[in-house]
Design a protein around this motif. Structure first.
Motif, PDB file in Angstrom:
ATOM      1  N   UNK A 412       0.870  -1.175   0.000  1.00 46.79           N
ATOM      2  CA  UNK A 412       0.000   0.000   0.000  1.00 46.79           C
ATOM      3  C   UNK A 412       0.907   1.224   0.000  1.00 46.79           C
ATOM      4  N   UNK A 413       1.007   1.864  -1.165  1.00 51.81           N
ATOM      5  CA  UNK A 413       1.887   3.033  -1.292  1.00 51.81           C
ATOM      6  C   UNK A 413       1.025   4.278  -1.156  1.00 51.81           C
ATOM      7  N   UNK A 414       1.409   5.144  -0.212  1.00 51.61           N
ATOM      8  CA  UNK A 414       0.599   6.330   0.085  1.00 51.61           C
ATOM      9  C   UNK A 414       1.258   7.555  -0.538  1.00 51.61           C
ATOM     10  N   UNK A 415       0.594   8.113  -1.515  1.00 44.91           N
ATOM     11  CA  UNK A 415       1.144   9.269  -2.220  1.00 44.91           C
ATOM     12  C   UNK A 415       0.427  10.517  -1.705  1.00 44.91           C
ATOM     13  N   UNK A 416       1.173  11.602  -1.417  1.00 40.29           N
ATOM     14  CA  UNK A 416       0.480  12.825  -1.007  1.00 40.29           C
ATOM     15  C   UNK A 416      -0.600  13.164  -2.036  1.00 40.29           C
ATOM     16  N   UNK A 417      -1.788  13.495  -1.552  1.00 40.18           N
ATOM     17  CA  UNK A 417      -2.907  13.751  -2.460  1.00 40.18           C
ATOM     18  C   UNK A 417      -2.544  14.840  -3.467  1.00 40.18           C
ATOM     19  N   UNK A 418      -1.734  15.791  -2.997  1.00 41.71           N
ATOM     20  CA  UNK A 418      -1.352  16.901  -3.871  1.00 41.71           C
ATOM     21  C   UNK A 418      -0.469  16.427  -5.041  1.00 41.71           C
ATOM     22  N   UNK A 419       0.072  15.205  -4.947  1.00 44.12           N
ATOM     23  CA  UNK A 419       0.948  14.719  -6.020  1.00 44.12           C
ATOM     24  C   UNK A 419       0.331  13.549  -6.789  1.00 44.12           C
ATOM     25  N   UNK A 420      -0.914  13.244  -6.474  1.00 49.59           N
ATOM     26  CA  UNK A 420      -1.553  12.076  -7.097  1.00 49.59           C
ATOM     27  C   UNK A 420      -1.727  12.263  -8.600  1.00 49.59           C
ATOM     28  N   UNK A 421      -1.981  13.502  -9.017  1.00 48.17           N
ATOM     29  CA  UNK A 421      -2.211  13.756 -10.443  1.00 48.17           C
ATOM     30  C   UNK A 421      -1.007  13.295 -11.268  1.00 48.17           C
ATOM     31  N   UNK A 422       0.185  13.736 -10.849  1.00 47.29           N
ATOM     32  CA  UNK A 422       1.402  13.376 -11.593  1.00 47.29           C
ATOM     33  C   UNK A 422       1.639  11.868 -11.530  1.00 47.29           C
ATOM     34  N   UNK A 423       1.337  11.283 -10.384  1.00 50.14           N
ATOM     35  CA  UNK A 423       1.544   9.834 -10.230  1.00 50.14           C
ATOM     36  C   UNK A 423       0.653   9.061 -11.201  1.00 50.14           C
ATOM     37  N   UNK A 486       9.346  -6.631 -13.527  1.00 45.82           N
ATOM     38  CA  UNK A 486      10.007  -5.332 -13.737  1.00 45.82           C
ATOM     39  C   UNK A 486       8.994  -4.193 -13.749  1.00 45.82           C
ATOM     40  N   UNK A 487       7.812  -4.464 -14.297  1.00 43.09           N
ATOM     41  CA  UNK A 487       6.796  -3.401 -14.394  1.00 43.09           C
ATOM     42  C   UNK A 487       6.348  -2.979 -12.990  1.00 43.09           C
ATOM     43  N   UNK A 488       6.112  -3.980 -12.127  1.00 43.00           N
ATOM     44  CA  UNK A 488       5.614  -3.651 -10.779  1.00 43.00           C
ATOM     45  C   UNK A 488       6.720  -3.013  -9.935  1.00 43.00           C
ATOM     46  N   UNK A 489       7.957  -3.487 -10.143  1.00 37.84           N
ATOM     47  CA  UNK A 489       9.074  -2.868  -9.407  1.00 37.84           C
ATOM     48  C   UNK A 489       9.233  -1.406  -9.820  1.00 37.84           C
ATOM     49  N   UNK A 490       9.052  -1.149 -11.108  1.00 35.25           N
ATOM     50  CA  UNK A 490       9.192   0.244 -11.562  1.00 35.25           C
ATOM     51  C   UNK A 490       8.086   1.120 -10.962  1.00 35.25           C
ATOM     52  N   UNK A 491       6.868   0.586 -10.945  1.00 32.78           N
ATOM     53  CA  UNK A 491       5.752   1.373 -10.386  1.00 32.78           C
ATOM     54  C   UNK A 491       6.027   1.704  -8.917  1.00 32.78           C
ATOM     55  N   UNK A 492       6.447   0.697  -8.158  1.00 31.27           N
ATOM     56  CA  UNK A 492       6.690   0.916  -6.719  1.00 31.27           C
ATOM     57  C   UNK A 492       7.766   1.978  -6.499  1.00 31.27           C
ATOM     58  N   UNK A 493       8.881   1.787  -7.198  1.00 36.12           N
ATOM     59  CA  UNK A 493      10.002   2.723  -6.989  1.00 36.12           C
ATOM     60  C   UNK A 493       9.616   4.126  -7.443  1.00 36.12           C
ATOM     61  N   UNK A 494       8.868   4.197  -8.529  1.00 34.26           N
ATOM     62  CA  UNK A 494       8.461   5.511  -9.041  1.00 34.26           C
ATOM     63  C   UNK A 494       7.535   6.225  -8.050  1.00 34.26           C
ATOM     64  N   UNK A 495       6.546   5.490  -7.528  1.00 28.51           N
ATOM     65  CA  UNK A 495       5.600   6.133  -6.606  1.00 28.51           C
ATOM     66  C   UNK A 495       6.310   6.602  -5.339  1.00 28.51           C
ATOM     67  N   UNK A 497       9.899   6.993  -4.872  1.00 29.50           N
ATOM     68  CA  UNK A 497      11.057   7.887  -5.043  1.00 29.50           C
ATOM     69  C   UNK A 497      10.687   9.186  -5.758  1.00 29.50           C
ATOM     70  N   UNK A 498       9.832   9.078  -6.769  1.00 33.59           N
ATOM     71  CA  UNK A 498       9.533  10.286  -7.550  1.00 33.59           C
ATOM     72  C   UNK A 498       8.336  11.058  -6.994  1.00 33.59           C
ATOM     73  N   UNK A 499       7.333  10.317  -6.487  1.00 29.58           N
ATOM     74  CA  UNK A 499       6.091  10.994  -6.097  1.00 29.58           C
ATOM     75  C   UNK A 499       5.902  11.082  -4.587  1.00 29.58           C
ATOM     76  N   UNK A 500       6.979  10.882  -3.833  1.00 30.07           N
ATOM     77  CA  UNK A 500       6.927  11.112  -2.382  1.00 30.07           C
ATOM     78  C   UNK A 500       6.099  10.089  -1.629  1.00 30.07           C
ATOM     79  N   UNK A 501       5.994   8.867  -2.149  1.00 29.51           N
ATOM     80  CA  UNK A 501       5.154   7.858  -1.501  1.00 29.51           C
ATOM     81  C   UNK A 501       5.780   7.272  -0.242  1.00 29.51           C
ATOM     82  N   UNK A 502       4.919   6.769   0.632  1.00 34.49           N
ATOM     83  CA  UNK A 502       5.374   6.014   1.807  1.00 34.49           C
ATOM     84  C   UNK A 502       4.573   4.711   1.817  1.00 34.49           C
TER      85      UNK A 502
END
Ligand SMILES: Cc1cc2nc3c(=O)[nH]c(=O)nc-3n(C[C@H](O)[C@H](O)[C@H](O)COP(=O)(O)OP(=O)(O)OC[C@H]3O[C@@H](n4cnc5c(N)ncnc54)[C@H](O)[C@@H]3O)c2cc1C
Length: 601
Positions: A412-423, A486-495, A497-502
């Motif tokens: 369960x990756x939690x992305x700040x709501x303010x950054x969900x659009x870009x994610x 690889x696809x799922x690993x990329x999604x996780x790392x992207x959310x 590292x790039x979109x501030x997810x926890x």
């Protein structure tokens, strides 16, 4: 009474079960299907194994303890903690059913594990103060029902109601919603009785009572089990209300622009994104007055049978083996379409779905469950043991470890709501490369629920967040790569590292947890200060929790051959993947900083 140690409780429980079964058999009607035990001890000082619901801790290593204790009173709980502290042994508390995936409760070969299986007497409602006080092991279903009997509502819950009160607050478990105190269960804690280590002069353990006047409650409300043993929790309640639920399946075009408004527009709304199919299952879930007609119930978590669980797992494994994405997408597409037309698990009158909105009392709509202790008509008493399954028709929870079900990673990756659009836009870019690869995330769809910025817990989220919960296949054998990983690993790392997810602290994440406590919580330093005061020797902590919290240089990442296949590391070199099977460490296709295990280029 002194706490019961080691094997006795398990044996007593099994004998009680056998006696009950024989009695029921005589009546000729029912056979109990109970969940398997969490703590299993062997005689002769051979220690105990601790199991979670999957029967597999995320890193696949065993979770051990030297001895177990099953307190039934606060005095026994204090005695259990004192015993561990006196001997300077690691100690932790696990719930009766243990539904967390990570090694939060693993105390190690020399440690003591305390189970709250028998620490769950009837909750106490204070109608004047509108509060409910529960013992640590009480499950959310009992809390909801007892409050409702007094005409009061607990406004949030996990979707499955079999988790314990203390277990759910300790990992920041939640429903969905941003109104009032929001959806995290711990935000409703107004008082707590906690057993913490004490000096010899105070008997090695003591009970402290924290109320809203104490700043320390902000640490205790959400502590990953690292402050001490929770004895009792008092939660704030509200006057009873109803929930009104309307579900619709929509095209996901423009989801990035609509999502935040939609999630803020209803008190408890959520979205299940069928990303491979380009559809979003939108849940308009709102408050309704109690006089609104409707006797709806949430029936989503139905008990199933061993046969069904194993059949579904073998079907899925066959698709994995043949990498038949068309078949997979057809299967998930069918279940997606059925979901809306069948009410998504909601029943208007308790037995049938007849149309939206489904309106019902909060406690019957907010969560569902009962598979953990299900009684069904069945005539084979030998199927009813807590440790073994003999009969394939036995009713179980879909995730019962005794069945040969599917193994999954559940992040369960939690992305700040303010950054969900870009994610969302980035996820759509990944989809554009190969939409069918994302059908594997469509068991339920990507689950999008909201959690409000925490007011009450140092470890709570520092901003309003929306979850991107992804569940996908995990190999039954260790160090075996899986299709499209690889696809799922990329999604996780992207959310992350790039979109501030926890991440959800009780679900999967492996190496991705590294450093998140520092980045995403309200005030980690304050939490650590309280922790040092309550448990100066770190007896309630282990290497995993120290790694999560960044204590003593501990890390959660483990670098070794094949580590990226098991989510132990982000690959740096090919040997972290499976070069012998053609899986090499490669950059992401959209998020170039990702490092993933991919077959070919
Ligand atoms: C089917 C299913 C559905 C789920 N749905 C949701 C959901 O909707 N939302 C969500 O957020 N999560 C959900 N989860 C995850 C779940 O809420 C968390 O993993 C939760 O922590 C499990 O609680 P538990 O009672 O099983 O605790 P455990 O797994 O036994 O323990 C979890 C943590 O609590 C601590 N703890 C337990 N008791 C005590 C105590 N007495 N004193 C101190 N520490 C204690 C443990 O030490 C550990 O750190 C779901 C899990 C499953 C299997």
């Amino acid at each position: 009474m002194a706490p019961v140690m080691e094997t006795r409780p398990t044996r007593i429980a099994l004998w009680v079960c056998v006696v009950v079964l024989v009695y029921l058999r005589r009546l000729g009607v029912e056979c109990c299907s109970i969940s398997p035990p969490t703590v299993v001890c062997s005689g002769g000082g051979r220690g105990c194994d601790i199991f979670n619901n999957q029967g597999l801790w995320e890193d696949r290593t065993p979770c051990r303890a030297a001895a177990s204790v099953f307190p039934t009173t606060e005095a026994e709980l204090v005695a259990a903690v004192a015993q561990a502290v006196k001997k300077k042994k690691k100690v932790n508390v696990v719930s009766g059913l243990a539904h967390s995936h990570t090694r939060l409760v693993c105390v190690g070969e020399g440690g003591f594990i305390i189970s709250t299986r028998d620490y769950a007497s009837t909750p106490l409602v204070n109608p004047t103060a509108k509060t409910i006080t529960v013992e640590a092991g009480v499950i959310i279903r009992d809390l909801l029902n007892v409050a409702a009997k007094a005409g009061l509502a607990f406004p949030t819950s996990t979707s499955w109601d079999g988790v314990s009160a203390a277990g759910s607050v300790s990992t920041g478990a939640h429903g969905s919603g941003l109104v009032g105190k929001g959806s995290a269960i711990n935000e409703y804690v107004v008082a707590m009785r906690l057993v913490i280590p004490a000096p010899a002069s105070e008997g090695y353990a003591k009970v402290i009572e924290l109320t809203e006047k104490d700043e320390d409650l902000k640490a205790a409300r959400f502590a990953l089990g690292t402050l001490g043993a929770i004895s009792k929790i008092t939660f704030a309640l509200q006057p009873m209300f109803k929930r009104s639920v309307s579900l619709s399946l929509e095209d996901d075009a423009g989801l990035e622009d609509r999502l935040e408004r939609f999630l803020r527009g209803y008190a408890f709304s959520n979205v299940y994104w069928y990303v491979g199919h380009g559809k979003a299952f939108m849940g308009k879930i709102d408050r309704a007055p109690v006089n609104r007609p409707g006797n709806g119930v949430n029936n989503a978590y139905q008990p199933t049978t061993v046969f069904n669980v194993e059949k579904s797992a073998s079907n899925y494994e066959a698709i994995q083996a043949t990498e038949d994405s068309k078949k997979l997408c057809n299967t998930t597409g069918t279940s997606m379409n059925n979901r809306v037309s069948r009410g998504g698990g909601f029943l208007n009158d308790g037995t049938r779905f007849t149309g939206y909105p489904v309106v019902g009392f909060n406690h019957l709509m907010v969560a569902s469950g009962s598979c953990e202790d299900y009684h069904q008509k069945h005539d084979n008493q030998s199927s009813c043991t807590a440790s073994q399954i003999i009969d394939k028709n036995q009713s179980i929870c879909a995730w019962d470890r005794r069945a040969r079900g599917r193994l999954t990673f559940d992040l369960e990756i939690r992305v700040p709501l303010s950054r969900a659009r870009e994610a969302i836009l980035d996820l759509k870019k990944i989809r554009a490369l190969n939409p069918e690869s994302l059908c594997a995330l469509e068991g339920s769809g990507i689950v999008m629920r909201t959690i409000k910025k925490s007011e009450g817990a140092y470890l709570g989220p520092a901003e309003d967040v929306v979850t991107f919960e992804i569940v996908y296949h995990r190999s039954r054998l260790a160090y075996v790569p899986t299709w499209d990983m690889d696809v799922y690993q990329e999604i996780e790392q992207m959310l992350i590292e790039k979109h501030g997810g926890s991440l959800h602290w009780g679900k999967s994440g492996g190496h991705l947890f590294q450093g998140l406590a520092q980045k995403s919580t309200v005030n980690l330093q304050q939490f650590l200060t309280v922790k040092k005061r309550f448990d100066p020797d770190g007896l309630f902590s282990n290497e995993w929790t120290d790694g999560l919290l960044g204590i003593g240089g501990h890390k959660v990442e483990v670098l070794k051959n094949g580590c990226a296949l098991e989510k132990l590391c982000k690959c740096r070199e090919d040997i972290h993947c499976a070069p012998q099977a053609g899986y090499l460490c490669r950059p992401g296709r959209v998020w170039k900083n990702a490092r993933v295990c991919r077959k070919g280029n």
